[in-house]
Design a protein around this motif. Structure first.
Motif, PDB file in Angstrom:
ATOM      1  N   GLY A 198      24.301  12.129   5.256  1.00 27.58           N
ATOM      2  CA  GLY A 198      23.288  13.121   4.871  1.00 27.58           C
ATOM      3  C   GLY A 198      22.680  12.809   3.524  1.00 27.58           C
ATOM      4  O   GLY A 198      22.193  11.700   3.287  1.00 27.58           O
ATOM      5  N   ASN A 199      22.738  13.782   2.614  1.00 32.36           N
ATOM      6  CA  ASN A 199      22.144  13.579   1.298  1.00 32.36           C
ATOM      7  C   ASN A 199      23.185  13.175   0.247  1.00 32.36           C
ATOM      8  O   ASN A 199      22.965  13.345  -0.944  1.00 32.36           O
ATOM      9  CB  ASN A 199      21.412  14.846   0.848  1.00 32.36           C
ATOM     10  CG  ASN A 199      22.357  16.007   0.615  1.00 32.36           C
ATOM     11  OD1 ASN A 199      23.442  16.035   1.198  1.00 32.36           O
ATOM     12  ND2 ASN A 199      21.963  16.952  -0.224  1.00 32.36           N
ATOM     13  N   THR A 200      24.331  12.635   0.703  1.00 32.93           N
ATOM     14  CA  THR A 200      25.358  12.166  -0.232  1.00 32.93           C
ATOM     15  C   THR A 200      25.847  10.793   0.199  1.00 32.93           C
ATOM     16  O   THR A 200      25.699  10.388   1.355  1.00 32.93           O
ATOM     17  CB  THR A 200      26.572  13.112  -0.280  1.00 32.93           C
ATOM     18  OG1 THR A 200      27.274  13.042   0.966  1.00 32.93           O
ATOM     19  CG2 THR A 200      26.163  14.539  -0.560  1.00 32.93           C
ATOM     20  N   PHE A 201      26.411  10.062  -0.739  1.00 33.05           N
ATOM     21  CA  PHE A 201      27.181   8.883  -0.383  1.00 33.05           C
ATOM     22  C   PHE A 201      28.356   8.748  -1.349  1.00 33.05           C
ATOM     23  O   PHE A 201      28.312   9.228  -2.481  1.00 33.05           O
ATOM     24  CB  PHE A 201      26.343   7.591  -0.326  1.00 33.05           C
ATOM     25  CG  PHE A 201      25.702   7.161  -1.616  1.00 33.05           C
ATOM     26  CD1 PHE A 201      26.456   6.737  -2.718  1.00 33.05           C
ATOM     27  CD2 PHE A 201      24.318   7.133  -1.731  1.00 33.05           C
ATOM     28  CE1 PHE A 201      25.845   6.306  -3.881  1.00 33.05           C
ATOM     29  CE2 PHE A 201      23.702   6.716  -2.896  1.00 33.05           C
ATOM     30  CZ  PHE A 201      24.477   6.299  -3.971  1.00 33.05           C
ATOM     31  N   THR A 202      29.404   8.113  -0.833  1.00 29.70           N
ATOM     32  CA  THR A 202      30.629   7.917  -1.615  1.00 29.70           C
ATOM     33  C   THR A 202      30.874   6.429  -1.782  1.00 29.70           C
ATOM     34  O   THR A 202      30.802   5.665  -0.815  1.00 29.70           O
ATOM     35  CB  THR A 202      31.838   8.553  -0.900  1.00 29.70           C
ATOM     36  OG1 THR A 202      31.606   9.953  -0.751  1.00 29.70           O
ATOM     37  CG2 THR A 202      33.112   8.339  -1.706  1.00 29.70           C
ATOM     38  N   THR A 203      31.116   6.016  -3.003  1.00 30.93           N
ATOM     39  CA  THR A 203      31.442   4.618  -3.283  1.00 30.93           C
ATOM     40  C   THR A 203      32.883   4.527  -3.752  1.00 30.93           C
ATOM     41  O   THR A 203      33.407   5.431  -4.405  1.00 30.93           O
ATOM     42  CB  THR A 203      30.520   4.029  -4.363  1.00 30.93           C
ATOM     43  OG1 THR A 203      30.524   4.891  -5.517  1.00 30.93           O
ATOM     44  CG2 THR A 203      29.098   3.893  -3.858  1.00 30.93           C
ATOM     45  N   ARG A 204      33.523   3.427  -3.379  1.00 25.79           N
ATOM     46  CA  ARG A 204      34.885   3.153  -3.832  1.00 25.79           C
ATOM     47  C   ARG A 204      34.946   1.687  -4.221  1.00 25.79           C
ATOM     48  O   ARG A 204      34.429   0.827  -3.493  1.00 25.79           O
ATOM     49  CB  ARG A 204      35.898   3.464  -2.713  1.00 25.79           C
ATOM     50  CG  ARG A 204      37.350   3.509  -3.194  1.00 25.79           C
ATOM     51  CD  ARG A 204      38.248   4.191  -2.145  1.00 25.79           C
ATOM     52  NE  ARG A 204      38.376   3.392  -0.937  1.00 25.79           N
ATOM     53  CZ  ARG A 204      39.315   2.452  -0.776  1.00 25.79           C
ATOM     54  NH1 ARG A 204      40.200   2.209  -1.744  1.00 25.79           N
ATOM     55  NH2 ARG A 204      39.385   1.773   0.352  1.00 25.79           N
ATOM     56  N   TRP A 205      35.579   1.402  -5.344  1.00 21.38           N
ATOM     57  CA  TRP A 205      35.579   0.033  -5.836  1.00 21.38           C
ATOM     58  C   TRP A 205      36.862  -0.258  -6.624  1.00 21.38           C
ATOM     59  O   TRP A 205      37.539   0.662  -7.084  1.00 21.38           O
ATOM     60  CB  TRP A 205      34.360  -0.212  -6.711  1.00 21.38           C
ATOM     61  CG  TRP A 205      34.399   0.549  -8.018  1.00 21.38           C
ATOM     62  CD1 TRP A 205      34.830   0.110  -9.223  1.00 21.38           C
ATOM     63  CD2 TRP A 205      34.007   1.922  -8.220  1.00 21.38           C
ATOM     64  NE1 TRP A 205      34.732   1.091 -10.175  1.00 21.38           N
ATOM     65  CE2 TRP A 205      34.229   2.214  -9.590  1.00 21.38           C
ATOM     66  CE3 TRP A 205      33.509   2.922  -7.383  1.00 21.38           C
ATOM     67  CZ2 TRP A 205      33.956   3.462 -10.132  1.00 21.38           C
ATOM     68  CZ3 TRP A 205      33.235   4.158  -7.929  1.00 21.38           C
ATOM     69  CH2 TRP A 205      33.457   4.419  -9.280  1.00 21.38           C
ATOM     70  N   GLY A 206      37.146  -1.541  -6.724  1.00 22.00           N
ATOM     71  CA  GLY A 206      38.330  -1.934  -7.483  1.00 22.00           C
ATOM     72  C   GLY A 206      38.814  -3.311  -7.082  1.00 22.00           C
ATOM     73  O   GLY A 206      38.128  -4.063  -6.369  1.00 22.00           O
ATOM     74  N   ARG A 207      40.012  -3.636  -7.494  1.00 20.82           N
ATOM     75  CA  ARG A 207      40.617  -4.919  -7.162  1.00 20.82           C
ATOM     76  C   ARG A 207      41.186  -4.853  -5.747  1.00 20.82           C
ATOM     77  O   ARG A 207      41.784  -3.849  -5.349  1.00 20.82           O
ATOM     78  CB  ARG A 207      41.717  -5.261  -8.165  1.00 20.82           C
ATOM     79  CG  ARG A 207      42.232  -6.694  -8.068  1.00 20.82           C
ATOM     80  CD  ARG A 207      43.166  -7.010  -9.236  1.00 20.82           C
ATOM     81  NE  ARG A 207      43.575  -8.403  -9.211  1.00 20.82           N
ATOM     82  CZ  ARG A 207      42.859  -9.409  -9.663  1.00 20.82           C
ATOM     83  NH1 ARG A 207      41.679  -9.175 -10.211  1.00 20.82           N
ATOM     84  NH2 ARG A 207      43.301 -10.653  -9.607  1.00 20.82           N
TER      85      ARG A 207
END
Length: 451
Positions: free
Chosen positions: A21-30
Protein backbone atom coordinates in the motif's frame (compact mmCIF):
# COMPACT_ATOMS: atom_id res chain seq x y z
CA UNK A 1 10.05 -9.56 0.25
CA UNK A 2 12.81 -8.75 -2.25
CA UNK A 3 16.28 -9.49 -0.83
CA UNK A 4 19.45 -7.99 -2.27
CA UNK A 5 22.99 -8.95 -1.32
CA UNK A 6 26.38 -7.31 -1.71
CA UNK A 7 29.45 -9.53 -1.51
CA UNK A 8 32.77 -7.92 -2.31
CA UNK A 9 36.04 -8.10 -0.40
CA UNK A 10 35.22 -8.00 3.29
CA UNK A 11 31.69 -6.76 2.61
CA UNK A 12 28.94 -9.34 3.11
CA UNK A 13 25.69 -7.36 3.43
CA UNK A 14 21.99 -7.77 2.71
CA UNK A 15 19.14 -5.34 2.08
CA UNK A 16 15.46 -6.26 1.94
CA UNK A 17 12.36 -4.24 1.06
CA UNK A 18 8.66 -5.01 1.24
CA UNK A 19 6.07 -2.70 -0.34
CA UNK A 20 2.49 -2.70 0.93
CA UNK A 21 0.00 0.00 0.00
CA UNK A 22 1.35 3.37 1.04
CA UNK A 23 4.15 1.92 3.22
CA UNK A 24 7.28 -0.11 2.77
CA UNK A 25 9.62 -1.80 5.23
CA UNK A 26 13.36 -2.10 4.74
CA UNK A 27 15.70 -4.41 6.61
CA UNK A 28 19.46 -4.35 6.29
CA UNK A 29 22.63 -5.57 7.89
CA UNK A 30 25.39 -8.15 7.72
CA UNK A 31 24.42 -11.50 6.19
CA UNK A 32 23.76 -13.99 8.98
CA UNK A 33 22.32 -11.37 11.35
CA UNK A 34 18.79 -10.08 11.85
CA UNK A 35 19.93 -6.58 10.90
CA UNK A 36 17.93 -3.41 11.43
CA UNK A 37 14.40 -2.65 10.28
CA UNK A 38 12.56 0.54 9.34
CA UNK A 39 9.02 1.22 8.09
CA UNK A 40 8.15 4.36 6.12
CA UNK A 41 4.67 5.69 5.37
CA UNK A 42 3.79 7.94 2.43
CA UNK A 43 0.82 10.04 1.38
CA UNK A 44 -0.27 7.56 -1.27
CA UNK A 45 0.57 4.11 -2.70
CA UNK A 46 1.92 5.78 -5.84
CA UNK A 47 4.34 7.89 -3.81
CA UNK A 48 5.45 4.84 -1.82
CA UNK A 49 6.02 2.86 -5.01
CA UNK A 50 8.03 5.70 -6.55
CA UNK A 51 10.35 5.89 -3.53
CA UNK A 52 10.54 2.07 -3.41
CA UNK A 53 11.71 1.92 -7.03
CA UNK A 54 14.21 4.72 -6.44
CA UNK A 55 15.80 2.87 -3.51
CA UNK A 56 16.01 -0.38 -5.48
CA UNK A 57 17.78 1.43 -8.35
CA UNK A 58 20.23 3.00 -5.92
CA UNK A 59 21.08 -0.36 -4.39
CA UNK A 60 21.54 -2.00 -7.78
CA UNK A 61 23.81 0.85 -8.84
CA UNK A 62 25.96 0.24 -5.75
CA UNK A 63 26.37 -3.41 -6.71
CA UNK A 64 23.62 -5.15 -4.73
CA UNK A 65 22.28 -8.21 -6.57
CA UNK A 66 18.88 -9.82 -6.11
CA UNK A 67 19.41 -12.96 -4.05
CA UNK A 68 18.41 -16.30 -5.54
CA UNK A 69 18.04 -14.98 -9.06
CA UNK A 70 16.99 -17.62 -11.55
CA UNK A 71 17.23 -18.12 -15.28
CA UNK A 72 14.80 -15.29 -15.97
CA UNK A 73 16.83 -12.80 -14.01
CA UNK A 74 20.24 -11.29 -14.52
CA UNK A 75 21.80 -14.08 -16.55
CA UNK A 76 24.15 -13.99 -19.48
CA UNK A 77 23.40 -13.10 -23.07
CA UNK A 78 20.91 -15.42 -24.78
CA UNK A 79 22.80 -16.28 -27.94
CA UNK A 80 19.67 -17.77 -29.52
CA UNK A 81 17.68 -14.53 -29.46
CA UNK A 82 17.42 -12.62 -32.72
CA UNK A 83 15.98 -9.22 -33.54
CA UNK A 84 12.88 -9.25 -35.72
CA UNK A 85 11.18 -6.44 -37.59
CA UNK A 86 7.72 -5.90 -39.04
CA UNK A 87 7.57 -2.62 -41.03
CA UNK A 88 3.78 -2.68 -41.20
CA UNK A 89 3.32 -2.97 -37.43
CA UNK A 90 6.06 -0.37 -36.83
CA UNK A 91 4.27 2.00 -39.19
CA UNK A 92 1.16 1.70 -37.02
CA UNK A 93 3.16 2.85 -34.00
CA UNK A 94 4.85 5.65 -35.94
CA UNK A 95 1.43 6.89 -36.98
CA UNK A 96 0.34 7.17 -33.34
CA UNK A 97 3.27 6.74 -30.89
CA UNK A 98 0.94 6.99 -27.89
CA UNK A 99 -1.28 4.11 -29.01
CA UNK A 100 -0.61 1.37 -26.45
CA UNK A 101 -2.63 -1.18 -28.42
CA UNK A 102 -0.25 -0.80 -31.38
CA UNK A 103 2.68 -1.73 -29.13
CA UNK A 104 0.82 -4.73 -27.74
CA UNK A 105 0.00 -6.04 -31.22
CA UNK A 106 3.66 -5.63 -32.20
CA UNK A 107 4.68 -7.32 -28.95
CA UNK A 108 2.58 -10.39 -29.73
CA UNK A 109 4.17 -10.64 -33.14
CA UNK A 110 7.70 -10.21 -31.71
CA UNK A 111 7.09 -12.99 -29.20
CA UNK A 112 5.95 -15.27 -32.01
CA UNK A 113 9.32 -14.60 -33.67
CA UNK A 114 11.30 -15.31 -30.51
CA UNK A 115 12.37 -11.69 -30.10
CA UNK A 116 12.70 -10.85 -26.35
CA UNK A 117 11.40 -7.33 -27.01
CA UNK A 118 7.96 -8.94 -27.30
CA UNK A 119 8.20 -10.25 -23.74
CA UNK A 120 9.58 -6.89 -22.61
CA UNK A 121 6.55 -5.10 -24.06
CA UNK A 122 4.22 -7.49 -22.22
CA UNK A 123 6.08 -7.14 -18.91
CA UNK A 124 6.23 -3.35 -19.00
CA UNK A 125 2.59 -3.02 -19.97
CA UNK A 126 1.55 -5.40 -17.18
CA UNK A 127 3.68 -3.42 -14.71
CA UNK A 128 1.95 -0.20 -15.75
CA UNK A 129 -1.41 -1.76 -14.90
CA UNK A 130 -0.33 -3.35 -11.59
CA UNK A 131 0.36 -1.85 -8.15
CA UNK A 132 2.38 -2.65 -5.07
CA UNK A 133 4.47 -5.80 -4.92
CA UNK A 134 3.07 -7.15 -8.18
CA UNK A 135 4.21 -4.04 -10.06
CA UNK A 136 7.64 -4.20 -8.41
CA UNK A 137 8.07 -7.85 -9.38
CA UNK A 138 7.11 -7.13 -12.98
CA UNK A 139 9.51 -4.19 -13.17
CA UNK A 140 12.27 -6.38 -11.74
CA UNK A 141 11.63 -9.03 -14.39
CA UNK A 142 11.69 -6.38 -17.12
CA UNK A 143 15.01 -5.04 -15.82
CA UNK A 144 16.44 -8.55 -15.69
CA UNK A 145 15.32 -9.21 -19.26
CA UNK A 146 17.06 -6.04 -20.46
CA UNK A 147 20.26 -7.08 -18.68
CA UNK A 148 20.01 -10.55 -20.20
CA UNK A 149 19.97 -9.27 -23.80
CA UNK A 150 22.32 -6.24 -23.91
CA UNK A 151 23.66 -6.91 -27.41
CA UNK A 152 20.27 -7.46 -29.00
CA UNK A 153 18.66 -4.48 -27.31
CA UNK A 154 21.58 -2.02 -27.32
CA UNK A 155 24.07 -3.29 -29.90
CA UNK A 156 27.51 -1.74 -29.48
CA UNK A 157 26.01 0.85 -27.16
CA UNK A 158 25.73 -1.74 -24.39
CA UNK A 159 29.25 -0.73 -23.37
CA UNK A 160 28.20 2.93 -23.19
CA UNK A 161 25.51 1.97 -20.68
CA UNK A 162 28.07 0.11 -18.57
CA UNK A 163 30.39 3.12 -18.58
CA UNK A 164 27.44 5.38 -17.61
CA UNK A 165 27.85 7.49 -20.75
CA UNK A 166 24.46 6.39 -22.02
CA UNK A 167 21.38 6.22 -19.83
CA UNK A 168 18.07 5.08 -21.22
CA UNK A 169 14.46 4.80 -20.10
CA UNK A 170 12.48 1.89 -21.53
CA UNK A 171 8.78 2.07 -22.34
CA UNK A 172 6.78 -0.83 -23.77
CA UNK A 173 9.88 -2.62 -25.05
CA UNK A 174 11.60 0.37 -26.65
CA UNK A 175 13.86 3.22 -25.58
CA UNK A 176 11.65 6.19 -24.76
CA UNK A 177 14.35 8.62 -23.63
CA UNK A 178 18.13 8.66 -23.71
CA UNK A 179 21.05 10.78 -22.54
CA UNK A 180 24.47 10.58 -24.15
CA UNK A 181 27.62 12.32 -23.00
CA UNK A 182 31.22 11.79 -21.98
CA UNK A 183 31.50 10.97 -18.30
CA UNK A 184 34.79 12.69 -17.46
CA UNK A 185 38.21 13.75 -18.75
CA UNK A 186 39.32 10.12 -19.10
CA UNK A 187 36.56 9.30 -21.57
CA UNK A 188 37.34 8.70 -25.22
CA UNK A 189 33.75 8.00 -26.27
CA UNK A 190 32.88 9.49 -29.66
CA UNK A 191 29.52 11.06 -28.80
CA UNK A 192 28.71 11.88 -32.41
CA UNK A 193 29.20 8.25 -33.47
CA UNK A 194 27.23 7.07 -30.43
CA UNK A 195 24.39 9.41 -31.41
CA UNK A 196 24.39 7.96 -34.90
CA UNK A 197 24.31 4.41 -33.51
CA UNK A 198 21.50 5.27 -31.12
CA UNK A 199 19.23 6.70 -33.78
CA UNK A 200 19.86 3.64 -35.97
CA UNK A 201 19.15 1.22 -33.14
CA UNK A 202 15.93 -0.82 -33.59
CA UNK A 203 15.22 -0.38 -29.86
CA UNK A 204 15.24 3.42 -30.37
CA UNK A 205 12.81 3.28 -33.27
CA UNK A 206 10.20 5.23 -31.32
CA UNK A 207 12.45 7.42 -29.15
CA UNK A 208 10.73 10.52 -27.75
CA UNK A 209 13.45 12.39 -25.83
CA UNK A 210 17.19 12.86 -26.46
CA UNK A 211 19.67 14.74 -24.28
CA UNK A 212 23.29 15.32 -25.26
CA UNK A 213 25.75 16.03 -22.45
CA UNK A 214 29.44 16.81 -22.87
CA UNK A 215 30.69 16.02 -26.36
CA UNK A 216 34.30 16.43 -25.23
CA UNK A 217 36.11 17.30 -22.02
CA UNK A 218 39.39 17.56 -23.92
CA UNK A 219 39.64 21.06 -25.39
CA UNK A 220 36.64 22.77 -26.92
CA UNK A 221 33.21 21.20 -26.39
CA UNK A 222 32.01 21.14 -29.99
CA UNK A 223 28.62 19.72 -31.02
CA UNK A 224 29.15 20.11 -34.76
CA UNK A 225 29.72 16.40 -35.35
CA UNK A 226 26.72 15.51 -33.18
CA UNK A 227 24.49 17.78 -35.26
CA UNK A 228 25.82 16.15 -38.42
CA UNK A 229 25.21 12.68 -36.96
CA UNK A 230 21.55 13.51 -36.25
CA UNK A 231 21.09 14.82 -39.78
CA UNK A 232 22.92 11.91 -41.43
CA UNK A 233 20.90 9.39 -39.41
CA UNK A 234 17.74 10.92 -40.81
CA UNK A 235 16.59 12.25 -37.45
CA UNK A 236 13.43 10.82 -35.97
CA UNK A 237 9.71 11.25 -36.61
CA UNK A 238 8.87 10.40 -33.00
CA UNK A 239 11.43 12.60 -31.20
CA UNK A 240 9.59 15.37 -29.37
CA UNK A 241 12.21 16.64 -26.88
CA UNK A 242 15.81 17.58 -27.68
CA UNK A 243 18.38 19.13 -25.33
CA UNK A 244 21.88 19.75 -26.65
CA UNK A 245 24.32 21.03 -24.04
CA UNK A 246 23.42 19.30 -20.79
CA UNK A 247 26.52 20.29 -18.83
CA UNK A 248 27.33 22.27 -15.71
CA UNK A 249 29.12 25.56 -16.22
CA UNK A 250 31.76 26.42 -15.25
CA UNK A 251 32.42 23.04 -13.56
CA UNK A 252 32.37 20.95 -16.75
CA UNK A 253 33.22 23.71 -19.19
CA UNK A 254 32.45 27.35 -19.91
CA UNK A 255 29.52 28.25 -22.15
CA UNK A 256 31.94 30.26 -24.31
CA UNK A 257 34.10 27.16 -24.81
CA UNK A 258 31.09 25.27 -26.16
CA UNK A 259 30.19 25.43 -29.84
CA UNK A 260 26.66 24.56 -30.91
CA UNK A 261 27.46 25.42 -34.54
CA UNK A 262 24.71 25.39 -37.17
CA UNK A 263 21.90 23.14 -35.90
CA UNK A 264 19.57 23.76 -38.85
CA UNK A 265 20.39 20.43 -40.56
CA UNK A 266 19.27 18.52 -37.48
CA UNK A 267 16.08 20.55 -37.07
CA UNK A 268 15.02 19.72 -40.63
CA UNK A 269 14.88 15.98 -39.80
CA UNK A 270 13.04 16.41 -36.49
CA UNK A 271 9.65 17.65 -37.67
CA UNK A 272 7.69 16.78 -34.54
CA UNK A 273 9.79 18.49 -31.88
CA UNK A 274 7.78 19.97 -29.04
CA UNK A 275 10.62 21.19 -26.83
CA UNK A 276 14.05 22.34 -27.97
CA UNK A 277 16.78 23.47 -25.58
CA UNK A 278 20.25 24.56 -26.66
CA UNK A 279 23.17 25.58 -24.44
CA UNK A 280 26.44 26.97 -25.77
CA UNK A 281 27.90 29.54 -28.13
CA UNK A 282 28.46 30.07 -31.86
CA UNK A 283 24.90 29.11 -32.71
CA UNK A 284 23.39 29.02 -36.15
CA UNK A 285 19.70 28.20 -36.66
CA UNK A 286 18.88 28.90 -40.29
CA UNK A 287 15.24 29.07 -41.30
CA UNK A 288 13.23 27.59 -38.41
CA UNK A 289 10.08 25.71 -39.36
CA UNK A 290 8.87 23.65 -36.40
CA UNK A 291 5.07 23.43 -36.57
CA UNK A 292 4.70 21.34 -33.39
CA UNK A 293 7.17 23.16 -31.14
CA UNK A 294 5.79 24.40 -27.80
CA UNK A 295 8.98 25.42 -25.98
CA UNK A 296 12.26 26.88 -27.22
CA UNK A 297 15.20 27.80 -25.00
CA UNK A 298 18.67 28.95 -25.95
CA UNK A 299 21.20 29.58 -23.17
CA UNK A 300 24.31 31.35 -24.41
CA UNK A 301 26.89 33.90 -23.40
CA UNK A 302 26.98 35.40 -26.89
CA UNK A 303 24.10 35.10 -29.35
CA UNK A 304 25.05 36.12 -32.90
CA UNK A 305 22.80 38.37 -34.92
CA UNK A 306 22.02 35.62 -37.44
CA UNK A 307 20.56 33.43 -34.71
CA UNK A 308 18.49 36.34 -33.36
CA UNK A 309 17.02 36.94 -36.80
CA UNK A 310 16.23 33.23 -37.15
CA UNK A 311 14.36 33.26 -33.86
CA UNK A 312 12.52 36.47 -34.69
CA UNK A 313 11.33 35.11 -38.03
CA UNK A 314 10.74 31.48 -37.01
CA UNK A 315 7.65 29.53 -38.00
CA UNK A 316 6.38 27.89 -34.82
CA UNK A 317 2.69 28.77 -34.53
CA UNK A 318 2.11 26.54 -31.50
CA UNK A 319 4.98 27.98 -29.44
CA UNK A 320 3.92 28.68 -25.86
CA UNK A 321 7.26 29.38 -24.17
CA UNK A 322 10.24 31.28 -25.61
CA UNK A 323 13.42 31.89 -23.62
CA UNK A 324 16.47 33.58 -25.13
CA UNK A 325 19.78 34.39 -23.44
CA UNK A 326 21.59 37.09 -25.42
CA UNK A 327 24.92 37.32 -23.60
CA UNK A 328 27.81 39.72 -23.57
CA UNK A 329 29.29 41.73 -26.42
CA UNK A 330 32.71 40.55 -25.25
CA UNK A 331 31.70 36.97 -26.04
CA UNK A 332 30.02 37.45 -29.39
CA UNK A 333 26.59 38.84 -28.52
CA UNK A 334 25.10 41.01 -31.23
CA UNK A 335 21.85 42.84 -31.92
CA UNK A 336 19.43 44.79 -29.79
CA UNK A 337 15.78 45.69 -29.32
CA UNK A 338 15.25 46.52 -32.98
CA UNK A 339 16.27 43.00 -33.96
CA UNK A 340 13.66 41.32 -31.74
CA UNK A 341 10.83 43.67 -32.72
CA UNK A 342 8.88 40.86 -34.44
CA UNK A 343 8.86 39.00 -31.11
CA UNK A 344 7.72 42.10 -29.23
CA UNK A 345 4.98 42.51 -31.84
CA UNK A 346 3.91 38.90 -31.29
CA UNK A 347 4.36 38.19 -34.99
CA UNK A 348 3.68 34.51 -35.68
CA UNK A 349 3.29 33.81 -31.95
CA UNK A 350 -0.47 33.49 -31.33
CA UNK A 351 -0.06 30.98 -28.49
CA UNK A 352 2.92 32.48 -26.67
CA UNK A 353 2.29 32.70 -22.92
CA UNK A 354 5.79 32.82 -21.44
CA UNK A 355 8.57 35.06 -22.73
CA UNK A 356 12.13 35.25 -21.42
CA UNK A 357 14.45 37.90 -22.85
CA UNK A 358 17.28 37.19 -20.45
CA UNK A 359 20.99 37.77 -19.94
CA UNK A 360 21.14 40.82 -22.20
CA UNK A 361 23.10 44.04 -22.18
CA UNK A 362 20.19 46.04 -23.60
CA UNK A 363 17.77 45.46 -20.72
CA UNK A 364 17.28 49.19 -20.12
CA UNK A 365 16.27 49.62 -23.75
CA UNK A 366 13.87 46.71 -23.33
CA UNK A 367 12.31 48.41 -20.32
CA UNK A 368 11.45 51.39 -22.49
CA UNK A 369 9.50 49.38 -25.07
CA UNK A 370 8.01 46.50 -23.09
CA UNK A 371 5.01 48.45 -21.69
CA UNK A 372 3.69 49.02 -25.22
CA UNK A 373 4.79 45.72 -26.75
CA UNK A 374 1.93 44.14 -28.68
CA UNK A 375 2.78 40.69 -27.30
CA UNK A 376 2.55 41.78 -23.66
CA UNK A 377 -1.25 41.45 -23.13
CA UNK A 378 -1.22 37.75 -24.10
CA UNK A 379 1.65 36.84 -21.75
CA UNK A 380 1.30 35.19 -18.35
CA UNK A 381 5.00 35.21 -17.48
CA UNK A 382 7.71 37.68 -18.45
CA UNK A 383 11.37 37.27 -17.59
CA UNK A 384 14.09 39.88 -18.19
CA UNK A 385 16.45 38.60 -15.50
CA UNK A 386 20.27 38.27 -15.61
CA UNK A 387 20.64 41.48 -17.61
CA UNK A 388 21.78 45.05 -17.04
CA UNK A 389 18.57 46.68 -15.83
CA UNK A 390 19.49 49.87 -13.95
CA UNK A 391 17.41 52.25 -11.86
CA UNK A 392 16.74 54.20 -15.04
CA UNK A 393 15.12 51.14 -16.59
CA UNK A 394 13.28 50.50 -13.34
CA UNK A 395 11.71 53.94 -13.51
CA UNK A 396 10.54 53.28 -17.08
CA UNK A 397 8.82 50.09 -15.93
CA UNK A 398 7.36 51.68 -12.81
CA UNK A 399 5.91 54.57 -14.79
CA UNK A 400 3.90 52.06 -16.86
CA UNK A 401 3.21 49.58 -14.05
CA UNK A 402 -0.40 49.04 -15.11
CA UNK A 403 0.79 47.37 -18.33
CA UNK A 404 2.20 44.49 -16.26
CA UNK A 405 -0.65 44.07 -13.79
CA UNK A 406 -2.06 40.99 -15.56
CA UNK A 407 1.16 39.00 -15.37
CA UNK A 408 1.28 36.00 -13.07
CA UNK A 409 5.06 36.28 -12.90
CA UNK A 410 7.49 39.08 -13.74
CA UNK A 411 11.15 38.16 -13.12
CA UNK A 412 13.64 41.02 -12.74
CA UNK A 413 16.21 39.21 -10.60
CA UNK A 414 19.99 39.12 -11.16
CA UNK A 415 20.07 42.51 -12.84
CA UNK A 416 21.99 45.57 -11.59
CA UNK A 417 19.37 47.48 -9.60
CA UNK A 418 20.32 49.45 -6.55
CA UNK A 419 18.22 49.26 -3.38
CA UNK A 420 16.44 52.37 -4.57
CA UNK A 421 15.47 50.77 -7.86
CA UNK A 422 14.34 47.58 -6.14
CA UNK A 423 12.17 49.55 -3.75
CA UNK A 424 10.63 51.56 -6.57
CA UNK A 425 9.64 48.44 -8.51
CA UNK A 426 8.40 46.58 -5.44
CA UNK A 427 5.94 49.37 -4.73
CA UNK A 428 4.87 49.90 -8.35
CA UNK A 429 4.64 46.22 -9.36
CA UNK A 430 4.16 44.23 -6.12
CA UNK A 431 4.02 40.84 -7.83
CA UNK A 432 7.39 41.34 -9.58
CA UNK A 433 10.49 39.48 -8.36
CA UNK A 434 13.17 42.10 -7.84
CA UNK A 435 15.58 40.58 -5.30
CA UNK A 436 18.96 38.89 -5.73
CA UNK A 437 20.54 41.72 -7.71
CA UNK A 438 24.15 41.74 -8.86
CA UNK A 439 26.62 44.47 -7.99
CA UNK A 440 25.92 47.77 -9.70
CA UNK A 441 28.75 49.63 -11.41
CA UNK A 442 27.80 52.57 -13.59
CA UNK A 443 30.74 52.24 -15.96
CA UNK A 444 30.84 48.46 -16.09
CA UNK A 445 27.59 46.58 -16.36
CA UNK A 446 27.41 43.23 -18.07
CA UNK A 447 25.16 40.27 -18.66
CA UNK A 448 25.25 37.64 -15.92
CA UNK A 449 26.61 34.92 -18.22
CA UNK A 450 29.23 35.67 -20.84
CA UNK A 451 32.21 33.41 -20.51
Amino acid sequence: MARYEFKEGSSNKFWEITLSGNTFTTRWGRIGTDGQEKTQTFASPAEAEKEHDKLVREKEKKGYVLAGKGEDDEGGEDEGAEAASNPELEAAILKDPDNVDAYLVYGDWLQSQGDPRGELIALQHAASQATGTEASDLKRKATALIKKHPSLLLGELADAVKSEELSVEWHLGFIRSARLGQKDYDSDRDIAEATRELLALPSARFIRSLTIGMASFDGENDYGDVISAIAEAGGSKTLTDLFIGDFEYPDDTEISWTHLTDVSAALKVLPNLRTLRLRGGELGLGDIDLPELREFTVETGGLPLGAIKSIASAKWPKLERLEVWFGSNDYGAEGGVEDIQPILDGKGLPNLKQLGLRNSEFTDALAQVLPTAKVLPQLEKLDISMGTLSDEGARALADKAAAFSHLKQFDLTENTLTEEGQSLLSKAIPHASVGNQREYEEDYRYAAVGE
